[in-house]
Scaffold this motif. Structure first.
Motif, PDB file in Angstrom:
ATOM      1  N   ARG A   1      56.086  53.082  63.766  1.00  0.00           N
ATOM      2  CA  ARG A   1      55.517  54.361  64.197  1.00  0.00           C
ATOM      3  C   ARG A   1      54.319  54.094  65.101  1.00  0.00           C
ATOM      4  O   ARG A   1      53.863  52.960  65.217  1.00  0.00           O
ATOM      5  CB  ARG A   1      55.031  55.173  62.998  1.00  0.00           C
ATOM      6  CG  ARG A   1      56.064  55.364  61.930  1.00  0.00           C
ATOM      7  CD  ARG A   1      56.974  56.509  62.271  1.00  0.00           C
ATOM      8  NE  ARG A   1      57.825  56.805  61.122  1.00  0.00           N
ATOM      9  CZ  ARG A   1      58.485  57.938  60.964  1.00  0.00           C
ATOM     10  NH1 ARG A   1      58.391  58.876  61.868  1.00  0.00           N
ATOM     11  NH2 ARG A   1      59.240  58.134  59.921  1.00  0.00           N
TER      12      ARG A   1
ATOM     13  N   ASP B   1      59.968  64.606  54.136  1.00  0.00           N
ATOM     14  CA  ASP B   1      59.491  65.764  54.907  1.00  0.00           C
ATOM     15  C   ASP B   1      58.010  65.638  55.203  1.00  0.00           C
ATOM     16  O   ASP B   1      57.539  65.891  56.314  1.00  0.00           O
ATOM     17  CB  ASP B   1      59.681  67.060  54.109  1.00  0.00           C
ATOM     18  CG  ASP B   1      61.145  67.284  53.799  1.00  0.00           C
ATOM     19  OD1 ASP B   1      61.960  66.521  54.351  1.00  0.00           O
ATOM     20  OD2 ASP B   1      61.434  68.207  53.019  1.00  0.00           O
TER      21      ASP B   1
ATOM     22  N   GLU C   1      57.302  62.853  57.735  1.00  0.00           N
ATOM     23  CA  GLU C   1      57.670  63.257  59.099  1.00  0.00           C
ATOM     24  C   GLU C   1      56.654  64.246  59.655  1.00  0.00           C
ATOM     25  O   GLU C   1      56.251  64.180  60.810  1.00  0.00           O
ATOM     26  CB  GLU C   1      59.063  63.889  59.121  1.00  0.00           C
ATOM     27  CG  GLU C   1      60.203  62.920  58.783  1.00  0.00           C
ATOM     28  CD  GLU C   1      60.173  61.676  59.661  1.00  0.00           C
ATOM     29  OE1 GLU C   1      59.715  61.745  60.820  1.00  0.00           O
ATOM     30  OE2 GLU C   1      60.599  60.604  59.162  1.00  0.00           O
ATOM     31  N   ALA C   2      56.222  65.177  58.799  1.00  0.00           N
ATOM     32  CA  ALA C   2      55.285  66.203  59.252  1.00  0.00           C
ATOM     33  C   ALA C   2      54.015  65.579  59.800  1.00  0.00           C
ATOM     34  O   ALA C   2      53.415  66.080  60.758  1.00  0.00           O
ATOM     35  CB  ALA C   2      54.954  67.153  58.109  1.00  0.00           C
TER      36      ALA C   2
ATOM     37  N   TYR D   1      53.771  62.878  61.402  1.00  0.00           N
ATOM     38  CA  TYR D   1      53.977  62.301  62.731  1.00  0.00           C
ATOM     39  C   TYR D   1      54.333  63.361  63.763  1.00  0.00           C
ATOM     40  O   TYR D   1      54.343  63.114  64.942  1.00  0.00           O
ATOM     41  CB  TYR D   1      55.057  61.215  62.682  1.00  0.00           C
ATOM     42  CG  TYR D   1      54.561  59.995  61.957  1.00  0.00           C
ATOM     43  CD1 TYR D   1      53.688  59.110  62.605  1.00  0.00           C
ATOM     44  CD2 TYR D   1      54.911  59.750  60.646  1.00  0.00           C
ATOM     45  CE1 TYR D   1      53.206  58.003  61.940  1.00  0.00           C
ATOM     46  CE2 TYR D   1      54.428  58.648  59.977  1.00  0.00           C
ATOM     47  CZ  TYR D   1      53.573  57.772  60.620  1.00  0.00           C
ATOM     48  OH  TYR D   1      53.078  56.695  59.990  1.00  0.00           O
ATOM     49  N   GLU D   2      54.666  64.572  63.264  1.00  0.00           N
ATOM     50  CA  GLU D   2      55.036  65.628  64.201  1.00  0.00           C
ATOM     51  C   GLU D   2      53.843  66.453  64.634  1.00  0.00           C
ATOM     52  O   GLU D   2      53.978  67.387  65.418  1.00  0.00           O
ATOM     53  CB  GLU D   2      56.086  66.551  63.554  1.00  0.00           C
ATOM     54  CG  GLU D   2      57.469  65.933  63.530  1.00  0.00           C
ATOM     55  CD  GLU D   2      58.378  66.603  62.511  1.00  0.00           C
ATOM     56  OE1 GLU D   2      58.010  67.679  62.011  1.00  0.00           O
ATOM     57  OE2 GLU D   2      59.442  66.030  62.208  1.00  0.00           O
ATOM     58  N   GLY D   3      52.680  66.148  64.114  1.00  0.00           N
ATOM     59  CA  GLY D   3      51.485  66.858  64.539  1.00  0.00           C
ATOM     60  C   GLY D   3      51.332  68.237  63.937  1.00  0.00           C
ATOM     61  O   GLY D   3      50.614  69.080  64.451  1.00  0.00           O
ATOM     62  N   LYS D   4      52.036  68.529  62.832  1.00  0.00           N
ATOM     63  CA  LYS D   4      51.884  69.823  62.187  1.00  0.00           C
ATOM     64  C   LYS D   4      50.521  69.904  61.504  1.00  0.00           C
ATOM     65  O   LYS D   4      49.905  68.895  61.173  1.00  0.00           O
ATOM     66  CB  LYS D   4      52.985  70.014  61.136  1.00  0.00           C
ATOM     67  CG  LYS D   4      54.324  70.355  61.723  1.00  0.00           C
ATOM     68  CD  LYS D   4      55.297  70.690  60.582  1.00  0.00           C
ATOM     69  CE  LYS D   4      56.709  70.816  61.106  1.00  0.00           C
ATOM     70  NZ  LYS D   4      57.690  70.726  60.019  1.00  0.00           N
TER      71      LYS D   4
END
Lengths: 642, 354
Positions: free
Chosen positions: A512, A604, A607-608, A610-613
């Motif tokens: 990552r 979940d 992933e969140a 790394y998704e910038g949420k």
């Protein structure tokens, strides 16, 4: 007084129970205390002579139940004298023992007992007996269950069960009818025989059984006696689970050979009090013990008055300066040495006394990597805390920092008669007479780790210029970021866990752009922090999602980040809404994090990050202690650390 | 034998090891040092006046320990302790002057006779409790005072008795220093005995009676017997202290053994701490020193020109006395012993606060 060298030399080729029988006859030793157990406010004692008598009666009791040489028996037992009596009693008649974790569930027992082919189980109390009764149909091999604690057992009218007392009595009866039987059985034993098996921790899959011999234990004990000043009557406090190597290597090995006394605490609840009363001489324990102790000390200091707090801060500053100069081998100026001497009596010794660490000749931390900060913290106070390293497969700790050349980040040098090398791909391998003989019924695995006497540990490490070994982490866990920088999750996690407010941390980042992590707050410490600031909370979940708590943890994370190399810095973090729990399979029974499992379970969330949420809703399953499953739905915020 | 100065590593393998007064050698060593200072340094450093004050402190402390056993441990408030002190003083004086009994037997006889008198005045405790018992001990005080003054053939009444020189094992007890040794040796012995009484069967019975006499009786403690024992022990301490006092000051009259003295003893144990042996010593020290300071201070003030003729400030002493007791009851009802305990535990808990 140390054990006489000539006497020890005669014991070298004997089995452990045979050594015990020698002690029971030795004039200078037989009336000395071998085991102490706190009971109803007093430390009840067992002398070496009595110890041997108990062992004899257990051994004969097993024979009278039809257990024969070569059979296997399992023990689900806490740290009580009965553990040692039954273990050595079984070994005396050539029976191999295995300790299971008392916290395991019935299902695990059934798998393990069948794999081990146990003919008899010695269980601690009603709780364990109930679990065994539940799986009775699955464990047909087991002919008898012996329970140690008779509390609550009076209504179990079942011929399958038998009390420890009855076992001793039948052993005693057999001893009277056949007085020579035990001696005959005892001296049939050879020290190359397998005496017990241990489970591997099982971070990956089902645990394997490590086969160890009497010779392994005797050899390990000799190594420790040669390198440490262990005197007869020194105290060991038995607090790590009996299914771990540490208390086995001490109870079965070192204490028997060196004449040290084993001390068993009254209950888990009185542990810290009993610990202080005994004031053990030597300890080897997991890093979490020291991490917890350090955070207890800090929290208590925070709660104390101005003068006490200032004295502590000053004392710690002086101590850490001396330690850092000593580890760099610089000379310590006179005024610092004087101040350290002064604070030894003003602060360090009173403080060590309060936490029961006053009489340590050597204190060791093993198992899991520990933050150098913790080591420096305790060394500053004059506690000889050293990092050590060992495995079940090597029959315990083989690598210790020698006195006087302690470097906080290493695990020191090998003990005598131990060779340690690094393979080309950076794996640590070791060869010594205390390396195990193989995994039980697992030729394949045995071949994989044992080669020409060399044990492949699976840990990555390197040896520094002074010959000290540095362990980086499990070899398979060393990972790289997307850009190719290597990082060790272990390395980061241990540093995070040094914060008194962080109980557990799991770090991700393989392939990552940056490193992220889950943080589990320390419910006790953060709870009292919140109480002091009048922040109301209900449960762990509630507390972990309070904005002030997030701020607190963020400031801790930022502080720790500053001490880490750039690529290893934590960029985003989530305060996990539940504690990691072995019942949810997130931890092993020994308390190690099962990172892969957690990664899958909380994918979940990962992933969140790394998704910038900014926020994510989760519905989590929580398994309660009684087995039923509840659901939690919460919104979890993602913290931007950097 | 290695010294065990700290609780860490101090494990007990039998109940016998739980018995010592001091948990660690630290307590033993510090009390040993205290005793050495007391007997080998203080008498040579302090002057005659200071020793005189110290001797009084010790005498009152012995009496206060006695009252604390009765009031603080058994819960029986006695207003007759001053008179009991007087009984001991009179017994010793009469024995020494009339029958020429030597010093040591006289003071012990003082203690024993007072114990008997105490038993008699303890009898009402079988029927009376609380305030009523207190009033009956007040009656005892007044009766004894009456006897001191009016049984002239025995006590010489208001004119008092002059005691002969005391000797012990051939040594003359004349100076404050020689008396210091006698008084303080007894002080240490009696303190040690009291400390042990309160942690044995008797002391535990006393405490049980204090906390709940019905429950104590239900547990099988014969409360009347134990109350009488408590009265006897307490009176013995008072009488012994009184006898020591009489031989020390060498002349007695009924005047000091008034109700006021009883109140002073009560003040000592309240300020020192009810139910604490060390507290009694603190209280006796505090009251005696306060008394001395006040009488010196008042004497000084009375001689100042500014005050002459304006108001009489003699009652000032009583005023301060009352004030101190009230302040203690408000701010530290458990007395100086509690302050001492807090200080000690703060060091024990160092560097934590719990």
């Amino acid at each position: 007084m140390r054990m006489d060298n000539a006497y020890v030399a005669k014991l070298k080729d004997l089995t452990v129970p045979q050594i015990l029988s020698k002690h029971a006859d030795a004039e200078s030793l037989k009336d000395r205390v071998a085991i102490r157990k706190k009971s109803l406010g007093l430390w009840e004692t067992v002398t070496w002579q009595e110890y041997f008598r108990f062992v004899k009666h257990v051994g004969l009791g097993l024979i009278s139940l039809g257990i024969k040489r070569g059979d296997h028996i399992a023990m689900i037992i806490d740290n009580h004298p009965e553990w040692l009596f039954s273990e050595l009693g079984a070994q005396a008649i050539g029976v191999v023992t295995l300790n299971l974790f008392t916290s395991s569930v019935a299902k695990d027992f059934s798998v393990l007992l069948n794999r081990f082919e146990a003919k008899l189980v010695i269980a601690q109390d009603e709780e364990q007996v109930d679990k065994l009764l539940e799986i009775r149909e699955e464990i047909k091999n087991v002919i008898k269950v012996i329970y140690v604690d008779p509390t609550g057992m009076c209504f179990y009218n079942d011929a399958w069960l038998m009390s420890f007392k009855e076992l001793l009595n039948s052993g005693k009866a057999l001893d009277e009818s056949e007085p020579d039987l035990f001696e005959r059985e005892l001296w049939k034993g050879k020290n190359k025989d397998i005496n017990l098996m241990l489970m591997t921790s099982g971070t990956t899959g089902i645990p394997k059984f490590v086969m160890l011999t009497h010779a392994n234990f005797v050899e390990m004990a000799l190594k420790w006696m040669e390198t440490n000043n262990i005197e007869i009557g020194d105290n060991w406090i038995s607090i790590t689970p009996t299914a771990w190597i540490v208390d086995q290597m001490w109870g079965v090995g070192v204490s028997v050979l060196s004449g040290m006394a084993m001390n068993c605490v009254e209950t888990q609840a009185t542990l810290s009090e009993n610990f202080r009363e005994i004031g053990p001489s030597i300890i080897i324990t997991s890093s979490s013990f020291w991490e917890d102790l350090a955070s207890i000390i800090r929290v208590k200091i925070d709660d104390s008055g101005f003068i006490k707090r200032k004295a502590y801060e000053l004392g710690l500053k002086i101590g850490s300066r001396v330690v850092s100069r000593e580890s760099k081998k610089e000379s310590v100026p006179f005024y610092l040495r004087f101040l350290k001497f002064l604070f030894k009596y003003i602060l360090y010794r009173p403080l060590l006394d309060r936490v029961g660490c006053l009489h340590f000749k050597s204190a060791n931390t093993g198992g899991h990597p520990i933050s150098p900060d913790v080591i420096i913290f305790f060394r500053s106070m004059g506690l000889n805390l050293k990092h050590c390293y060992g495995l079940s497969e090597t029959c315990g700790i083989f690598q210790v920092q020698p006195d006087g050349e302690v470097k906080p980040e290493t695990v020191g040098k090998p003990l005598p008669r131990t060779e340690v090398k690094i393979t080309e791909d950076g794996q640590v391998i070791v060869r010594s007479p205390s390396v195990f003989v193989g995994y039980y019924k697992n030729e394949e695995e045995t071949k994989r780790v044992l080669n020409d006497g060399w044990l492949y540990t699976g840990d990555a490490g390197h040896i520094d210029d002074d010959g000290h070994l540095i362990i980086i982490g499990r070899k398979e866990e060393i990972t790289r970021l997307k850009e190719g920088e290597a990082f060790s999750p272990d390395y980061i996690e241990t540093r995070l866990k040094f914060s008194p407010y962080i109980k557990e941390a799991v770090v991700f980042g393989e392939e990552r752009e940056y490193v992220t992590g889950f943080i589990c707050i320390d419910f006790g410490n953060v709870g009292s922090w919140a109480e002091a600031r009048m922040i109301p909370y209900t449960t762990y979940t509630d507390l972990s999602q309070q904005p002030p708590v997030e701020e607190l943890i963020l400031s801790e994370l930022r502080r720790i980040n500053n001490e880490l190399p750039k690529p290893m810095r934590l960029k985003k973090a989530i305060l996990l809404y539940k504690m990691l729990d072995p019942d949810d399979e997130e931890l092993t029974r020994t308390g190690k994090v099962r990172r892969k499992f957690i990664f899958q379970k909380y994918q979940d969330l990962v992933e969140a990050m790394y998704e910038g949420k900014k926020e994510i809703q989760v519905t989590g399953n929580v398994q309660y202690r009684d087995g039923h499953i509840g659901k939690i739905t919460t919104n979890i915020r993602i913290l931007d650390v950097e | 034998m290695r010294l065990r100065l700290r609780p860490c590593g101090n494990y007990k393998e039998s109940y016998k090891e739980e018995l010592p007064i001091f948990e660690t050698d630290f307590g033993r060593i510090s009390s040993l040092i205290g005793l050495i200072l007391l007997f080998f340094v203080i008498p040579f450093v302090f002057g005659s006046y200071n020793l005189y004050v110290l001797n009084h402190v010790a005498i009152y402390a012995i009496a206060a320990v006695g009252l604390n056993i009765l009031t603080g441990f058994t819960g029986q408030l006695s207003l007759g302790h001053g008179a009991f002190f007087g009984v001991g003083a009179y017994t010793a004086s009469i024995l020494m002057t009339r029958l020429h009994v030597p010093f040591l037997p006289s003071i012990f006889a003082g203690g024993v006779s007072t114990a008997l008198v105490g038993l008699v005045f303890g009898i009402p405790s079988s029927r009376l409790k609380h305030l009523y018992l207190t009033i009956s001990t007040l009656a005892g005080q007044l009766i004894l005072e009456y006897i001191f003054i009016n049984w002239e053939s025995l006590t010489c009444g208001a004119s008092g008795i002059i005691l002969p020189k005391s000797t012990i094992f051939g040594f003359d007890l004349q100076t404050d220093r020689s008396f210091f040794y006698v008084i303080f040796i007894f002080f240490v012995i009696f303190l040690w005995i009291a400390k042990n009484i309160v942690r044995t069967k008797y002391g535990r019975a006393f405490i049980a009676i204090r906390d709940n006499d019905q429950a104590a009786e239900g547990m099988g403690i014969p409360i009347f017997r134990y109350k009488l024992i408590s009265f006897a022990i307490s009176s013995f301490y008072a009488g012994f202290a009184g006898a020591l006092w009489a031989t020390y000051v060498a002349s007695i009259s009924p005047e000091p053994f008034t109700f006021g003295l009883s109140i002073e003893f009560i003040a000592m144990i309240i300020i020192g701490g009810l139910g604490s042996i060390t507290g009694s010593v603190f209280g006796a020290t505090f009251i005696t020193l306060l008394n001395e300071a006040l009488s010196q201070g008042i004497g000084y003030l009375m001689n100042l020109k500014a005050f002459t003729g304006m108001v009489t400030i003699a009652p000032f002493r009583e005023f301060i006395f009352g004030l101190v007791i009230v302040l203690f009851l408000i701010f530290e009802p458990k007395g100086l012993a509690e302050v001492w305990r807090i200080v000690k535990s703060s060091f024990k808990l160092w560097p934590f606060s719990y």
